[in-house]
Write a protein that holds these residues in place. Structure first.
Motif, mmCIF file in Angstrom:
data_model
loop_
_atom_site.group_PDB
_atom_site.id
_atom_site.type_symbol
_atom_site.label_atom_id
_atom_site.label_comp_id
_atom_site.label_asym_id
_atom_site.label_seq_id
_atom_site.Cartn_x
_atom_site.Cartn_y
_atom_site.Cartn_z
ATOM 1 N N ALA A 181 0.660 -1.098 -0.116
ATOM 2 C CA ALA A 181 0.087 -0.083 0.042
ATOM 3 C C ALA A 181 0.795 1.263 0.045
ATOM 4 C CB ALA A 181 -1.028 -0.150 1.224
ATOM 5 N N SER A 182 1.854 1.465 0.725
ATOM 6 C CA SER A 182 2.771 2.309 0.533
ATOM 7 C C SER A 182 3.528 2.638 -0.613
ATOM 8 C CB SER A 182 3.780 2.441 2.033
ATOM 9 O OG SER A 182 4.708 1.495 1.911
ATOM 10 N N THR A 183 3.941 1.612 -0.952
ATOM 11 C CA THR A 183 4.699 1.592 -2.448
ATOM 12 C C THR A 183 3.575 2.404 -3.514
ATOM 13 O OG1 THR A 183 6.051 -0.450 -1.785
ATOM 14 C CG2 THR A 183 5.689 0.324 -4.235
ATOM 15 N N GLN B 142 10.584 -9.561 2.517
ATOM 16 C CA GLN B 142 11.433 -8.591 1.995
ATOM 17 C C GLN B 142 11.696 -8.850 0.462
ATOM 18 O OE1 GLN B 142 12.064 -5.788 3.599
ATOM 19 N NE2 GLN B 142 11.071 -6.812 5.274
ATOM 20 N N HIS B 143 11.869 -10.209 0.107
ATOM 21 C CA HIS B 143 11.961 -10.545 -1.536
ATOM 22 C C HIS B 143 10.590 -10.062 -2.067
ATOM 23 C CE1 HIS B 143 13.093 -12.769 -4.899
ATOM 24 N NE2 HIS B 143 11.819 -13.248 -4.965
ATOM 25 N N ALA B 144 9.646 -10.455 -1.608
ATOM 26 C CA ALA B 144 8.021 -9.977 -2.296
ATOM 27 C C ALA B 144 7.965 -8.604 -2.327
ATOM 28 C CB ALA B 144 6.836 -10.457 -1.532
ATOM 29 N N LEU B 145 8.329 -7.732 -1.073
ATOM 30 C CA LEU B 145 8.284 -6.317 -1.330
ATOM 31 C C LEU B 145 9.387 -5.851 -2.312
ATOM 32 C CD1 LEU B 145 7.641 -5.646 2.435
ATOM 33 C CD2 LEU B 145 6.138 -5.150 0.570
ATOM 34 N N ALA B 146 10.516 -6.130 -2.577
ATOM 35 C CA ALA B 146 11.358 -5.546 -3.389
ATOM 36 C C ALA B 146 10.936 -5.973 -4.706
ATOM 37 C CB ALA B 146 12.912 -6.261 -3.289
ATOM 38 N N ALA B 147 10.329 -7.240 -4.967
ATOM 39 C CA ALA B 147 9.786 -7.611 -6.296
ATOM 40 C C ALA B 147 8.567 -6.528 -6.676
ATOM 41 C CB ALA B 147 9.491 -9.037 -6.323
#
Length: 125
Positions: free
Chosen positions: A34-36, A107-112
């Motif tokens: 949501a923040s991204t 963290q991996h999912a958020l970076a992707a």
């Protein structure tokens, strides 16, 4: 099917003394996504709940099934392809989050997710 997939996550949170609103890792993924989206300025929103949610590329409020029909299906396909290309398993709709996902998974999912949103912003120019 979605309710059945989300049920183990809800049960797992309750066994640990948590509640559905504070589910980890689903809550961390929800908040990060949501923040991204908010900071990218793309017309999209996260809908659902922490154990089962999706990103809808559309303007205006998404409040029911009918309003999801306004979404941009090509944008969703590009977004999903980008996530899968980065190693995040996601079908054509919905993220299914489980209590077995680790902090590294989050963290991996958020970076992707950040890369996929940035690519969509560039595409829309």
């Amino acid at each position: 099917v979605g309710a059945a997939a989300g049920w183990p996550g809800l049960c797992g949170a309750r066994r640990r003394g948590g509640d559905a609103a504070g589910l980890w890792p689903g809550a961390a993924l929800w908040d990060g996504r949501a923040s991204t989206i908010g900071s990218a300025g793309v017309s999209a929103q996260v809908i659902g709940m922490p154990v089962l949610f999706d990103v809808i590329f559309a303007t205006g409020e998404i409040s029911d099934y009918r309003s999801t029909l306004r979404q941009d299906p090509e944008g969703m396909r590009r977004f999903n392809r980008s996530l899968r290309g980065a190693g995040v398993l996601k079908g054509d709709s919905k993220f299914y989050v489980s209590t077995v996902h680790t902090e590294a998974d989050v963290q991996h999912a958020l970076a992707a997710f950040r890369v996929a949103v940035e690519a969509e912003v560039r595409f829309r120019g």
